[in-house]
Design a protein around this motif. Structure first.
Motif, PDB file in Angstrom:
ATOM      1  N   ILE A 114       0.922  -1.192   0.111  1.00  0.00           N
ATOM      2  CA  ILE A 114      -0.155  -0.105  -0.032  1.00  0.00           C
ATOM      3  C   ILE A 114       0.842   1.204  -0.015  1.00  0.00           C
ATOM      4  CG2 ILE A 114      -1.731   1.180   1.302  1.00  0.00           C
ATOM      5  CD1 ILE A 114      -2.810  -1.509   2.321  1.00  0.00           C
ATOM      6  N   THR A 115       0.619   2.308  -0.657  1.00  0.00           N
ATOM      7  CA  THR A 115       1.275   3.508  -0.904  1.00  0.00           C
ATOM      8  C   THR A 115       0.762   4.520   0.051  1.00  0.00           C
ATOM      9  OG1 THR A 115       1.605   2.920  -3.290  1.00  0.00           O
ATOM     10  CG2 THR A 115       2.119   5.229  -2.580  1.00  0.00           C
ATOM     11  N   ILE A 116       1.684   5.204   0.847  1.00  0.00           N
ATOM     12  CA  ILE A 116       1.346   6.205   1.687  1.00  0.00           C
ATOM     13  C   ILE A 116       1.622   7.556   0.780  1.00  0.00           C
ATOM     14  CG2 ILE A 116       1.830   7.698   3.667  1.00  0.00           C
ATOM     15  CD1 ILE A 116       2.474   5.352   5.077  1.00  0.00           C
ATOM     16  N   LYS A 117       0.617   8.365   0.185  1.00  0.00           N
ATOM     17  CA  LYS A 117       0.801   9.324  -0.581  1.00  0.00           C
ATOM     18  C   LYS A 117       0.821  10.900   0.081  1.00  0.00           C
ATOM     19  CE  LYS A 117      -1.303   7.006  -4.345  1.00  0.00           C
ATOM     20  NZ  LYS A 117      -2.036   6.875  -5.367  1.00  0.00           N
ATOM     21  N   GLU A 158       8.313  -0.781  11.683  1.00  0.00           N
ATOM     22  CA  GLU A 158       6.920  -1.302  11.897  1.00  0.00           C
ATOM     23  C   GLU A 158       5.997   0.041  12.247  1.00  0.00           C
ATOM     24  OE1 GLU A 158       5.328  -4.145  11.617  1.00  0.00           O
ATOM     25  OE2 GLU A 158       6.885  -5.138  10.732  1.00  0.00           O
ATOM     26  N   ILE A 159       4.873   0.229  11.724  1.00  0.00           N
ATOM     27  CA  ILE A 159       3.981   1.374  11.870  1.00  0.00           C
ATOM     28  C   ILE A 159       2.396   0.921  12.323  1.00  0.00           C
ATOM     29  CG2 ILE A 159       5.403   3.092  10.531  1.00  0.00           C
ATOM     30  CD1 ILE A 159       3.309   2.937   8.238  1.00  0.00           C
ATOM     31  N   ASN A 160       2.174   1.894  13.176  1.00  0.00           N
ATOM     32  CA  ASN A 160       0.618   1.714  13.466  1.00  0.00           C
ATOM     33  C   ASN A 160      -0.254   2.808  13.054  1.00  0.00           C
ATOM     34  OD1 ASN A 160       1.202  -0.886  15.049  1.00  0.00           O
ATOM     35  ND2 ASN A 160       2.165   0.417  16.520  1.00  0.00           N
ATOM     36  N   VAL A 161      -1.482   2.715  13.123  1.00  0.00           N
ATOM     37  CA  VAL A 161      -2.286   3.842  12.535  1.00  0.00           C
ATOM     38  C   VAL A 161      -2.321   5.174  13.591  1.00  0.00           C
ATOM     39  CG1 VAL A 161      -4.585   4.439  12.381  1.00  0.00           C
ATOM     40  CG2 VAL A 161      -4.299   2.434  11.735  1.00  0.00           C
ATOM     41  N   GLY A 162      -1.748   6.168  13.155  1.00  0.00           N
ATOM     42  CA  GLY A 162      -1.764   7.329  13.853  1.00  0.00           C
ATOM     43  C   GLY A 162      -0.490   7.740  14.133  1.00  0.00           C
ATOM     44  N   GLU A 221       0.532  11.244   9.503  1.00  0.00           N
ATOM     45  CA  GLU A 221       0.363  10.232   9.994  1.00  0.00           C
ATOM     46  C   GLU A 221      -0.102   9.124   9.353  1.00  0.00           C
ATOM     47  OE1 GLU A 221      -2.397  11.566  13.173  1.00  0.00           O
ATOM     48  OE2 GLU A 221      -0.850  12.573  14.302  1.00  0.00           O
ATOM     49  N   SER A 222       0.265   7.936   9.459  1.00  0.00           N
ATOM     50  CA  SER A 222      -0.119   6.693   8.990  1.00  0.00           C
ATOM     51  C   SER A 222      -1.468   6.439   9.097  1.00  0.00           C
ATOM     52  CB  SER A 222       0.653   5.571   9.232  1.00  0.00           C
ATOM     53  OG  SER A 222       0.256   4.191   8.749  1.00  0.00           O
ATOM     54  N   GLU A 223      -2.146   6.064   8.088  1.00  0.00           N
ATOM     55  CA  GLU A 223      -3.639   5.683   8.196  1.00  0.00           C
ATOM     56  C   GLU A 223      -3.701   3.967   8.163  1.00  0.00           C
ATOM     57  OE1 GLU A 223      -5.914   7.632   4.992  1.00  0.00           O
ATOM     58  OE2 GLU A 223      -5.406   9.568   5.950  1.00  0.00           O
ATOM     59  N   LEU A 224      -2.665   3.363   8.172  1.00  0.00           N
ATOM     60  CA  LEU A 224      -2.679   1.840   8.311  1.00  0.00           C
ATOM     61  C   LEU A 224      -1.529   1.371   9.240  1.00  0.00           C
ATOM     62  CD1 LEU A 224      -0.670   0.598   5.720  1.00  0.00           C
ATOM     63  CD2 LEU A 224      -1.609   2.600   4.607  1.00  0.00           C
ATOM     64  N   SER A 225      -1.645   0.276   9.474  1.00  0.00           N
ATOM     65  CA  SER A 225      -0.630  -0.585  10.142  1.00  0.00           C
ATOM     66  C   SER A 225       0.240  -1.076   9.283  1.00  0.00           C
ATOM     67  CB  SER A 225      -0.871  -1.221  11.405  1.00  0.00           C
ATOM     68  OG  SER A 225      -1.695  -0.535  12.258  1.00  0.00           O
TER      69      SER A 225
END
Length: 160
Positions: A83-86, A110-114, A130-134
């Protein structure tokens, strides 16, 4: 060069008796031709187009080249589940909160939502993205301190 300056130049050329005057500057080309009773002026301004083209040329190669250098077969299979973070805004991309601080995320993080993944500076405001996904950061697609466009891919994330 504004209109008043151009009008004054036309009057000056008409009074001087010169039949033709050409003036070329960075953003303006002016040709003034005088005849018996008639003065002809041609003004060509090319600055807006010259400014727009380099912006696109600078931004596109930085983001397209790294993606096309890898083996196409491996990318198709690997990218299928990524998945791409844009970028949500136009601005300058920063991987760290300050020059002396560590990066928000690295490849393999490793990232988490937020979780904050980067900062984008727009009009002197620093916007935390901020990340919208983990998941796990697989690839950073943009160099630190480089300009980004709206909806430009920043990170590839493996959500599994």
């Amino acid at each position: 060069m504004d209109i008043k300056e151009i009008q004054n130049l036309i009057k000056f050329v008409a009074k001087s008796g010169a039949s033709e005057v050409k003036l070329e500057m960075e953003d303006v080309k002016i040709t003034i031709r005088t005849g018996s009773d008639k003065t002809e002026t041609t003004i060509v301004q090319a600055a807006p187009m010259q400014q727009a083209v380099p912006m696109q040329q600078v931004a596109a190669p930085q983001n397209v080249a790294p993606q096309t250098e890898e083996a196409p077969a491996a990318d198709d299979k690997a990218d299928a589940n990524l998945i791409t973070i844009k970028s949500p805004i136009i601005g300058t991309f920063y991987r760290k909160p300050a020059p002396e601080k560590p990066n928000f995320v690295e490849v393999g993080s490793e990232i988490n939502v937020g979780d904050t993944v980067c900062v984008i500076e727009a009009m002197k405001l620093f916007n935390e993205i901020e990340s919208e996904l983990s998941g796990k950061i697989v690839k950073v697609l943009v160099d630190d301190s480089s300009p980004v466009e709206f909806d430009q891919p920043l990170f590839l994330v493996d959500p599994s």
